[in-house]
Motif scaffolding. Structure first.
Motif, PDB file in Angstrom:
ATOM      1  N   ILE A 251      -4.639  -4.206  -2.398  1.00 47.41           N
ATOM      2  CA  ILE A 251      -3.489  -4.048  -3.290  1.00 47.41           C
ATOM      3  C   ILE A 251      -2.291  -4.842  -2.772  1.00 47.41           C
ATOM      4  CG2 ILE A 251      -1.858  -2.433  -4.336  1.00 47.41           C
ATOM      5  CD1 ILE A 251      -3.971  -0.226  -3.955  1.00 47.41           C
ATOM      6  N   ILE A 252      -1.876  -4.541  -1.556  1.00 46.68           N
ATOM      7  CA  ILE A 252      -0.652  -5.126  -1.036  1.00 46.68           C
ATOM      8  C   ILE A 252      -0.571  -4.871   0.457  1.00 46.68           C
ATOM      9  CG2 ILE A 252       0.810  -3.071  -1.310  1.00 46.68           C
ATOM     10  CD1 ILE A 252       2.947  -4.940  -2.589  1.00 46.68           C
ATOM     11  N   HIS A 253       0.243  -5.645   1.156  1.00 44.71           N
ATOM     12  CA  HIS A 253       0.473  -5.361   2.567  1.00 44.71           C
ATOM     13  C   HIS A 253       1.880  -5.809   2.938  1.00 44.71           C
ATOM     14  CE1 HIS A 253      -0.370  -9.638   3.122  1.00 44.71           C
ATOM     15  NE2 HIS A 253       0.104  -9.537   4.354  1.00 44.71           N
ATOM     16  N   GLY A 254       2.371  -5.301   4.084  1.00 45.64           N
ATOM     17  CA  GLY A 254       3.701  -5.682   4.539  1.00 45.64           C
ATOM     18  C   GLY A 254       3.884  -5.396   6.018  1.00 45.64           C
ATOM     19  N   LEU A 255       4.892  -6.007   6.592  1.00 48.29           N
ATOM     20  CA  LEU A 255       5.199  -5.812   8.014  1.00 48.29           C
ATOM     21  C   LEU A 255       6.495  -5.024   8.174  1.00 48.29           C
ATOM     22  CD1 LEU A 255       4.426  -6.445  10.944  1.00 48.29           C
ATOM     23  CD2 LEU A 255       5.788  -8.542  10.763  1.00 48.29           C
ATOM     24  N   LYS A 256       7.572  -5.563   7.665  1.00 51.34           N
ATOM     25  CA  LYS A 256       8.873  -4.895   7.792  1.00 51.34           C
ATOM     26  C   LYS A 256       9.558  -4.747   6.444  1.00 51.34           C
ATOM     27  CE  LYS A 256       9.931  -6.840  12.348  1.00 51.34           C
ATOM     28  NZ  LYS A 256      10.909  -7.680  13.115  1.00 51.34           N
ATOM     29  N   ASN A 257       9.505  -5.830   5.675  1.00 52.55           N
ATOM     30  CA  ASN A 257      10.244  -5.854   4.422  1.00 52.55           C
ATOM     31  C   ASN A 257       9.452  -5.211   3.293  1.00 52.55           C
ATOM     32  OD1 ASN A 257      12.297  -7.383   5.681  1.00 52.55           O
ATOM     33  ND2 ASN A 257      11.100  -9.243   5.345  1.00 52.55           N
ATOM     34  N   ASN A 258      10.172  -4.781   2.281  1.00 53.92           N
ATOM     35  CA  ASN A 258       9.516  -4.285   1.083  1.00 53.92           C
ATOM     36  C   ASN A 258       8.810  -5.447   0.391  1.00 53.92           C
ATOM     37  OD1 ASN A 258      10.667  -1.834   1.710  1.00 53.92           O
ATOM     38  ND2 ASN A 258      12.385  -2.100   0.293  1.00 53.92           N
ATOM     39  N   GLU A 259       7.714  -5.155  -0.225  1.00 52.56           N
ATOM     40  CA  GLU A 259       6.909  -6.179  -0.884  1.00 52.56           C
ATOM     41  C   GLU A 259       6.575  -5.755  -2.302  1.00 52.56           C
ATOM     42  OE1 GLU A 259       6.741  -8.621   2.601  1.00 52.56           O
ATOM     43  OE2 GLU A 259       6.243  -9.030   0.503  1.00 52.56           O
ATOM     44  N   THR A 260       6.439  -6.741  -3.166  1.00 52.42           N
ATOM     45  CA  THR A 260       6.048  -6.478  -4.554  1.00 52.42           C
ATOM     46  C   THR A 260       5.093  -7.559  -5.010  1.00 52.42           C
ATOM     47  OG1 THR A 260       8.133  -5.366  -5.110  1.00 52.42           O
ATOM     48  CG2 THR A 260       6.874  -6.261  -6.933  1.00 52.42           C
ATOM     49  N   ASN A 261       4.078  -7.152  -5.721  1.00 57.27           N
ATOM     50  CA  ASN A 261       3.208  -8.125  -6.386  1.00 57.27           C
ATOM     51  C   ASN A 261       2.879  -7.602  -7.776  1.00 57.27           C
ATOM     52  OD1 ASN A 261       1.149  -6.217  -6.092  1.00 57.27           O
ATOM     53  ND2 ASN A 261       0.248  -7.247  -4.324  1.00 57.27           N
ATOM     54  N   GLU A 262       1.916  -8.221  -8.426  1.00 55.14           N
ATOM     55  CA  GLU A 262       1.643  -7.863  -9.809  1.00 55.14           C
ATOM     56  C   GLU A 262       1.019  -6.477  -9.945  1.00 55.14           C
ATOM     57  OE1 GLU A 262       0.366 -10.303  -8.111  1.00 55.14           O
ATOM     58  OE2 GLU A 262      -1.825 -10.031  -8.051  1.00 55.14           O
ATOM     59  N   MET A 263       0.518  -5.942  -8.844  1.00 56.46           N
ATOM     60  CA  MET A 263      -0.134  -4.639  -8.912  1.00 56.46           C
ATOM     61  C   MET A 263       0.793  -3.498  -8.531  1.00 56.46           C
ATOM     62  SD  MET A 263      -3.916  -5.251  -7.312  1.00 56.46           S
ATOM     63  CE  MET A 263      -4.367  -3.535  -7.553  1.00 56.46           C
ATOM     64  N   ALA A 264       1.618  -3.712  -7.500  1.00 57.42           N
ATOM     65  CA  ALA A 264       2.348  -2.583  -6.937  1.00 57.42           C
ATOM     66  C   ALA A 264       3.534  -3.061  -6.106  1.00 57.42           C
ATOM     67  CB  ALA A 264       1.413  -1.759  -6.062  1.00 57.42           C
ATOM     68  N   SER A 265       4.303  -2.072  -5.649  1.00 65.95           N
ATOM     69  CA  SER A 265       5.384  -2.320  -4.689  1.00 65.95           C
ATOM     70  C   SER A 265       5.122  -1.499  -3.445  1.00 65.95           C
ATOM     71  CB  SER A 265       6.733  -1.937  -5.279  1.00 65.95           C
ATOM     72  OG  SER A 265       7.071  -2.767  -6.363  1.00 65.95           O
ATOM     73  N   LEU A 266       5.520  -2.042  -2.317  1.00 67.59           N
ATOM     74  CA  LEU A 266       5.369  -1.349  -1.043  1.00 67.59           C
ATOM     75  C   LEU A 266       6.758  -1.197  -0.434  1.00 67.59           C
ATOM     76  CD1 LEU A 266       3.766  -0.210   1.343  1.00 67.59           C
ATOM     77  CD2 LEU A 266       3.438  -2.554   2.146  1.00 67.59           C
TER      78      LEU A 266
ATOM     79  N   ILE B 247       3.981   2.160  -4.590  1.00 68.38           N
ATOM     80  CA  ILE B 247       4.446   2.510  -5.930  1.00 68.38           C
ATOM     81  C   ILE B 247       3.664   1.732  -6.974  1.00 68.38           C
ATOM     82  CG2 ILE B 247       6.403   2.572  -7.515  1.00 68.38           C
ATOM     83  CD1 ILE B 247       8.237   2.652  -5.057  1.00 68.38           C
ATOM     84  N   LEU B 248       3.003   2.480  -7.856  1.00 66.84           N
ATOM     85  CA  LEU B 248       2.399   1.882  -9.049  1.00 66.84           C
ATOM     86  C   LEU B 248       3.379   2.156 -10.176  1.00 66.84           C
ATOM     87  CD1 LEU B 248      -1.257   3.229  -8.633  1.00 66.84           C
ATOM     88  CD2 LEU B 248      -0.272   1.136  -7.716  1.00 66.84           C
ATOM     89  N   PRO B 249       4.073   1.167 -10.684  1.00 67.61           N
ATOM     90  CA  PRO B 249       5.221   1.417 -11.560  1.00 67.61           C
ATOM     91  C   PRO B 249       4.886   2.095 -12.883  1.00 67.61           C
ATOM     92  CG  PRO B 249       4.717  -0.922 -11.448  1.00 67.61           C
ATOM     93  CD  PRO B 249       3.873  -0.252 -10.417  1.00 67.61           C
ATOM     94  N   HIS B 250       3.764   1.777 -13.460  1.00 67.97           N
ATOM     95  CA  HIS B 250       3.375   2.368 -14.743  1.00 67.97           C
ATOM     96  C   HIS B 250       1.876   2.692 -14.674  1.00 67.97           C
ATOM     97  CE1 HIS B 250       7.240   1.083 -16.334  1.00 67.97           C
ATOM     98  NE2 HIS B 250       6.986  -0.132 -15.889  1.00 67.97           N
ATOM     99  N   ALA B 251       1.575   3.858 -14.135  1.00 64.19           N
ATOM    100  CA  ALA B 251       0.171   4.195 -13.887  1.00 64.19           C
ATOM    101  C   ALA B 251      -0.631   4.291 -15.185  1.00 64.19           C
ATOM    102  CB  ALA B 251       0.085   5.512 -13.126  1.00 64.19           C
ATOM    103  N   THR B 252      -1.845   3.808 -15.141  1.00 64.78           N
ATOM    104  CA  THR B 252      -2.770   3.934 -16.264  1.00 64.78           C
ATOM    105  C   THR B 252      -4.004   4.713 -15.810  1.00 64.78           C
ATOM    106  OG1 THR B 252      -4.078   1.948 -15.798  1.00 64.78           O
ATOM    107  CG2 THR B 252      -2.023   1.642 -17.027  1.00 64.78           C
ATOM    108  N   LEU B 253      -4.822   5.100 -16.751  1.00 63.15           N
ATOM    109  CA  LEU B 253      -6.025   5.866 -16.419  1.00 63.15           C
ATOM    110  C   LEU B 253      -6.921   5.076 -15.474  1.00 63.15           C
ATOM    111  CD1 LEU B 253      -6.909   7.390 -19.920  1.00 63.15           C
ATOM    112  CD2 LEU B 253      -5.594   8.423 -18.066  1.00 63.15           C
ATOM    113  N   ARG B 254      -6.874   3.742 -15.593  1.00 64.44           N
ATOM    114  CA  ARG B 254      -7.716   2.901 -14.741  1.00 64.44           C
ATOM    115  C   ARG B 254      -7.244   2.858 -13.291  1.00 64.44           C
ATOM    116  NH1 ARG B 254      -7.839  -2.521 -18.205  1.00 64.44           N
ATOM    117  NH2 ARG B 254      -5.687  -1.850 -18.496  1.00 64.44           N
ATOM    118  N   ASP B 255      -6.052   3.414 -13.038  1.00 63.50           N
ATOM    119  CA  ASP B 255      -5.551   3.480 -11.656  1.00 63.50           C
ATOM    120  C   ASP B 255      -6.079   4.692 -10.909  1.00 63.50           C
ATOM    121  OD1 ASP B 255      -2.399   2.207 -12.834  1.00 63.50           O
ATOM    122  OD2 ASP B 255      -3.980   1.116 -11.758  1.00 63.50           O
ATOM    123  N   THR B 256      -6.831   5.552 -11.580  1.00 64.03           N
ATOM    124  CA  THR B 256      -7.452   6.686 -10.900  1.00 64.03           C
ATOM    125  C   THR B 256      -8.431   6.148  -9.859  1.00 64.03           C
ATOM    126  OG1 THR B 256      -7.224   8.209 -12.757  1.00 64.03           O
ATOM    127  CG2 THR B 256      -9.008   8.643 -11.197  1.00 64.03           C
TER     128      THR B 256
END
Lengths: 112, 114
Positions: free
Chosen positions: A47-62, A74-83
């Protein structure tokens, strides 16, 4: 000893933000925070990774706290497929091989 | 690109039989891995490879052997299957990168040893 602590399960309503916490109080300075998920019976998905800073990509924010002892996916707008089962993993970058230690993870259930 | 593929998808073995699981990737990745996942548990690393012709032991290597004769293929062998090896096996691959461990996983092979 486990490097991370996650709640065993969480629920979220479809369309709402899903906030998945992870504690990693013993994280070292060279260790990254990775998030993977595993949808039922499938292989894990990065999904995503980070070291110190906040990160965002098309899937999520960290979001990583300033002391780096905890983080939130953070999954900004969860859908059933995110289960899925969401794994928070702490591992050092620059290792001689890509070692990922998967714990129990958090089972996220997104409801209609 | 097909990504990471695994063959077979499902297999039933009798105790003592042997078999080979095949993992193939078309992303030109240096690193490849074999994990097993038991019910209700996370993945555990069996063996890994950092390049063609190299292999190394992971967390739970006993009872398994591996080979990486070609860069795109990573084979996992069970010489004498045991019921304790009933599991779902996942293969993964990744770039040689000092800064991140983004692994790409295959769909898994479900193995039942009777």
């Amino acid at each position: 000893d486990a490097k991370t602590t996650q709640p065993p399960s969480m629920d979220c309503a479809e369309g709402r933000a899903a906030n998945l916490p992870c504690n990693h109080s013993t994280i070292s300075g060279n260790e990254y925070v990775y998030w993977y998920r595993q949808i039922h019976s499938q292989g894990p998905q990065y999904i995503i990774h980070g070291l110190k800073n906040n990160e965002t990509n098309e899937m999520a924010s960290l979001i990583i706290t300033e002391d780096r002892k905890s983080s939130t996916l953070i999954l900004p707008h969860a859908t059933l497929r995110d289960t899925a089962v969401y794994y928070c993993i702490v591992e050092a970058g620059g290792t001689s091989y890509g070692k990922l230690t998967f714990g129990q993870g958090t089972i996220l259930t997104v409801h209609p | 690109n097909a990504g990471v593929t695994q063959t077979p998808k499902f297999r039933v073995l009798k105790t003592g039989q042997s078999m080979t699981l095949l993992c193939a990737q078309d992303m030109n990745h240096e690193y490849m891995y074999w994990y097993r996942q038991d019910p209700g548990m996370g993945l555990r690393l069996i063996h890994y490879s950092v390049g063609e012709g190299t292999t190394a032991k992971g967390e739970v290597p006993d009872g398994y052997n591996v080979s990486r004769l070609k860069k795109q293929n990573f084979l996992l062998g069970l010489e004498s299957a045991a019921p304790s090896q009933t599991s779902v096996y996942f293969c993964a691959s990744s770039y040689l990168s000092p800064k991140q461990e983004t692994q790409y996983f295959g769909p898994g092979t479900r193995l039942l040893v009777l």
